[in-house]
Design a protein around this motif. Structure first.
Motif, PDB file in Angstrom:
ATOM      1  N   ILE B  21       0.831  -1.198   0.000  1.00 10.82           N
ATOM      2  CA  ILE B  21       0.000   0.000   0.000  1.00 10.82           C
ATOM      3  C   ILE B  21       0.869   1.253   0.000  1.00 10.82           C
ATOM      4  N   GLY B  22       1.845   1.278   0.879  1.00  7.57           N
ATOM      5  CA  GLY B  22       2.713   2.444   0.982  1.00  7.57           C
ATOM      6  C   GLY B  22       3.488   2.682  -0.298  1.00  7.57           C
ATOM      7  N   ALA B  23       4.175   1.637  -0.761  1.00  6.36           N
ATOM      8  CA  ALA B  23       5.030   1.800  -1.934  1.00  6.36           C
ATOM      9  C   ALA B  23       4.197   1.984  -3.200  1.00  6.36           C
ATOM     10  N   GLY B  24       3.007   1.396  -3.228  1.00  5.87           N
ATOM     11  CA  GLY B  24       2.128   1.584  -4.385  1.00  5.87           C
ATOM     12  C   GLY B  24       1.825   3.049  -4.593  1.00  5.87           C
ATOM     13  N   ASN B  25       1.497   3.719  -3.516  1.00 16.90           N
ATOM     14  CA  ASN B  25       1.229   5.153  -3.605  1.00 16.90           C
ATOM     15  C   ASN B  25       2.474   5.940  -3.976  1.00 16.90           C
ATOM     16  N   ASP B  39       6.822   0.827 -12.300  1.00 16.89           N
ATOM     17  CA  ASP B  39       6.286  -0.391 -11.701  1.00 16.89           C
ATOM     18  C   ASP B  39       6.983  -0.667 -10.388  1.00 16.89           C
ATOM     19  N   MET B  40       6.379  -1.528  -9.623  1.00 24.37           N
ATOM     20  CA  MET B  40       7.089  -1.975  -8.427  1.00 24.37           C
ATOM     21  C   MET B  40       6.940  -3.478  -8.283  1.00 24.37           C
ATOM     22  N   ALA B  41       7.935  -4.088  -7.695  1.00 30.15           N
ATOM     23  CA  ALA B  41       7.882  -5.526  -7.448  1.00 30.15           C
ATOM     24  C   ALA B  41       7.077  -5.759  -6.175  1.00 30.15           C
ATOM     25  N   VAL B  42       6.600  -6.982  -5.998  1.00 30.50           N
ATOM     26  CA  VAL B  42       5.900  -7.319  -4.758  1.00 30.50           C
ATOM     27  C   VAL B  42       6.878  -7.116  -3.594  1.00 30.50           C
ATOM     28  N   LEU B 121       7.975  11.161  -2.134  1.00 28.69           N
ATOM     29  CA  LEU B 121       7.693   9.721  -2.139  1.00 28.69           C
ATOM     30  C   LEU B 121       7.463   9.187  -0.728  1.00 28.69           C
ATOM     31  N   ALA B 122       8.314   9.596   0.189  1.00 26.11           N
ATOM     32  CA  ALA B 122       8.147   9.134   1.568  1.00 26.11           C
ATOM     33  C   ALA B 122       6.837   9.656   2.134  1.00 26.11           C
ATOM     34  N   ILE B 170      11.055  -4.094   5.368  1.00 24.65           N
ATOM     35  CA  ILE B 170      10.038  -4.161   4.315  1.00 24.65           C
ATOM     36  C   ILE B 170      10.645  -3.475   3.095  1.00 24.65           C
ATOM     37  N   ASP B 171      10.941  -4.249   2.086  1.00 21.62           N
ATOM     38  CA  ASP B 171      11.714  -3.776   0.934  1.00 21.62           C
ATOM     39  C   ASP B 171      10.854  -3.823  -0.324  1.00 21.62           C
ATOM     40  N   THR B 172      10.720  -2.685  -0.986  1.00 19.41           N
ATOM     41  CA  THR B 172      10.002  -2.649  -2.261  1.00 19.41           C
ATOM     42  C   THR B 172      10.933  -2.128  -3.337  1.00 19.41           C
ATOM     43  N   THR B 173      11.039  -2.861  -4.426  1.00 24.98           N
ATOM     44  CA  THR B 173      11.903  -2.452  -5.529  1.00 24.98           C
ATOM     45  C   THR B 173      11.077  -1.726  -6.585  1.00 24.98           C
ATOM     46  N   PHE B 174      11.589  -0.609  -7.043  1.00 22.29           N
ATOM     47  CA  PHE B 174      10.957   0.112  -8.151  1.00 22.29           C
ATOM     48  C   PHE B 174      11.574  -0.299  -9.462  1.00 22.29           C
ATOM     49  N   LEU B 175      10.750  -0.415 -10.475  1.00 27.46           N
ATOM     50  CA  LEU B 175      11.234  -0.764 -11.805  1.00 27.46           C
ATOM     51  C   LEU B 175      10.673   0.243 -12.783  1.00 27.46           C
ATOM     52  N   GLU B 176      11.514   0.649 -13.726  1.00 27.85           N
ATOM     53  CA  GLU B 176      11.008   1.526 -14.771  1.00 27.85           C
ATOM     54  C   GLU B 176      10.861   0.675 -16.011  1.00 27.85           C
TER      55      GLU B 176
END
Lengths: 164, 205
Positions: B21-25, B39-42, B121-122, B170-176
């Motif tokens: 939820i956090g990283a999605g936003n 995009d972001m990875a799970v 972003l934060a 809690i690690d979320t990877t961003f992808l372009e």
């Protein structure tokens, strides 16, 4: 241990080396990289200290390499068991940076300087002279101790390599 | 160290959703900022030894650009937005319209722009998290560093340091598009914050 061997010291970890082996710890920020050296035996020890005092520990099994007040006596003991003499030991250290600057910094934010102070206090307790240091600032450091020469080298992104 | 006494798998799932939820936003905010899809990875939630955390971004000595914020409020913690150097250059190019950060020498303007991106972003990460949990959470002023990953990340591990040699990340990877990872969002709640998060979300402790 033979010359050229590299012994990695992790975060909140300590180790000793002789025979020309190198001790190395990477990415010191607010942590302190402390080394003890016995020039007569060409024996070196290194600790990667993360926090100033074990008084704040809430862990079940205390990691004594993590805290300045417990890491120094432990490292000293490890060196003595290899024949080192406390009176011959020379200490050098680096790290204790303040990576991020904040307004009205709390105690946590000042952890770097506090680690440096606590390490010095622990050294004084055993009357081990601190011969040189490269502490403070706002940048990360990787440090290496050469057990043959006692040379302590410090690498940082902005300032390159320097030896103390 | 076992952080959770019971329902450990379920609790990890809940934290993964928190990251989602956090990283999605935050990804949406970044996408708006860059005017292209991000995009972001799970998200992954893991209890990692301190050493292993820096491995996530290339190792203890890898030079990264990191924006650090302390989260204040009901469930305090540490947050890092870590951008690799090449994507940072592209982001700056897109935003400022000229070739940025030649040879990794960042100008005041570029550093300030990166810091502001981290702030936005934060902010979006925390706002969505606060809405979702009903907890009060506010970021401190962001602080930026370009330095060794180990030196930077160890700063976020101090709260865990007194408890053991692992931290929950809690690690979320961003992808372009289909490209390599652009960066990471790390949320490291303080050990005391987990119970508050779970209580707020109705998870039995």
């Amino acid at each position: 241990m033979t010359e050229g061997t590299l012994i990695k010291v992790g975060m909140a970890d300590l180790n000793i080396a002789d025979g020309g082996a190198m001790l190395r710890t990477t990415g010191l920020g607010s942590c302190v990289g402390l080394t003890l050296y016995d020039p007569h035996l060409k024996l070196g020890g290194m600790a990667h200290i993360m926090l100033p005092s074990s008084d704040i520990a809430r862990e079940g099994q205390l990691n004594i390499a993590k805290y300045a007040d417990t890491a120094v006596p432990e490292l000293l003991q490890r060196m003595i068991s290899k024949g080192a003499v406390t009176g011959r030991l020379l200490a050098k250290m680096a790290g204790g940076a303040q990576m991020f600057a904040f307004m009205g910094g709390t105690d946590t934010m000042r952890i770097g300087p506090r680690n440096v102070e606590a390490t010095k206090l622990a050294l004084e307790r055993f009357e081990i002279p601190l011969v040189s240091e490269d502490t403070g600032g706002n940048y990360g450091r990787t440090v290496e101790l050469n057990s043959l020469t006692g040379v302590f080298s410090i690498r940082s992104v902005q300032h390159g390599v320097k030896e103390i | 160290m076992s952080l959770f006494k019971n329902d450990s798998d379920f609790k990890m799932d809940v934290l993964r959703e928190v990251g989602n939820i956090g990283a999605g936003n935050a990804a949406t905010a970044l996408s708006t900022l860059l005017n292209k899809p991000v995009d972001m990875a799970v998200p992954t939630v893991s209890l990692l030894p301190f050493e292993a955390i820096a491995e996530r971004v290339g190792g203890s000595e890898a030079v990264v650009i990191a924006i650090f914020l302390r989260v204040d409020g009901d469930a305090p913690g540490n947050m890092f937005f870590i951008i690799n150097r090449e994507p940072a250059r592209r982001i700056l190019q897109g935003l400022l319209g000229f070739d940025a950060a030649e040879n990794d020498n960042y100008s005041e303007l570029e550093l300030s722009a990166l810091s502001e991106i981290g702030n936005i972003l934060a902010g979006s990460y925390l706002t969505s998290l606060a809405d979702f949990t009903g907890l009060h959470m506010s970021p401190t002023v962001p602080s930026l560093a370009v330095d060794m990953a180990g030196a930077i990340l160890s700063y976020g591990l101090l709260q865990f340091g007194t408890m053991g040699d692992d931290a929950l990340l809690i690690d979320t990877t961003f992808l372009e598009g289909q490209q390599e990872a652009e960066g990471h969002f790390f949320l490291i709640p303080d050990p005391e914050s987990f119970d508050k998060l779970f209580r707020a979300l109705g998870v039995p402790l």
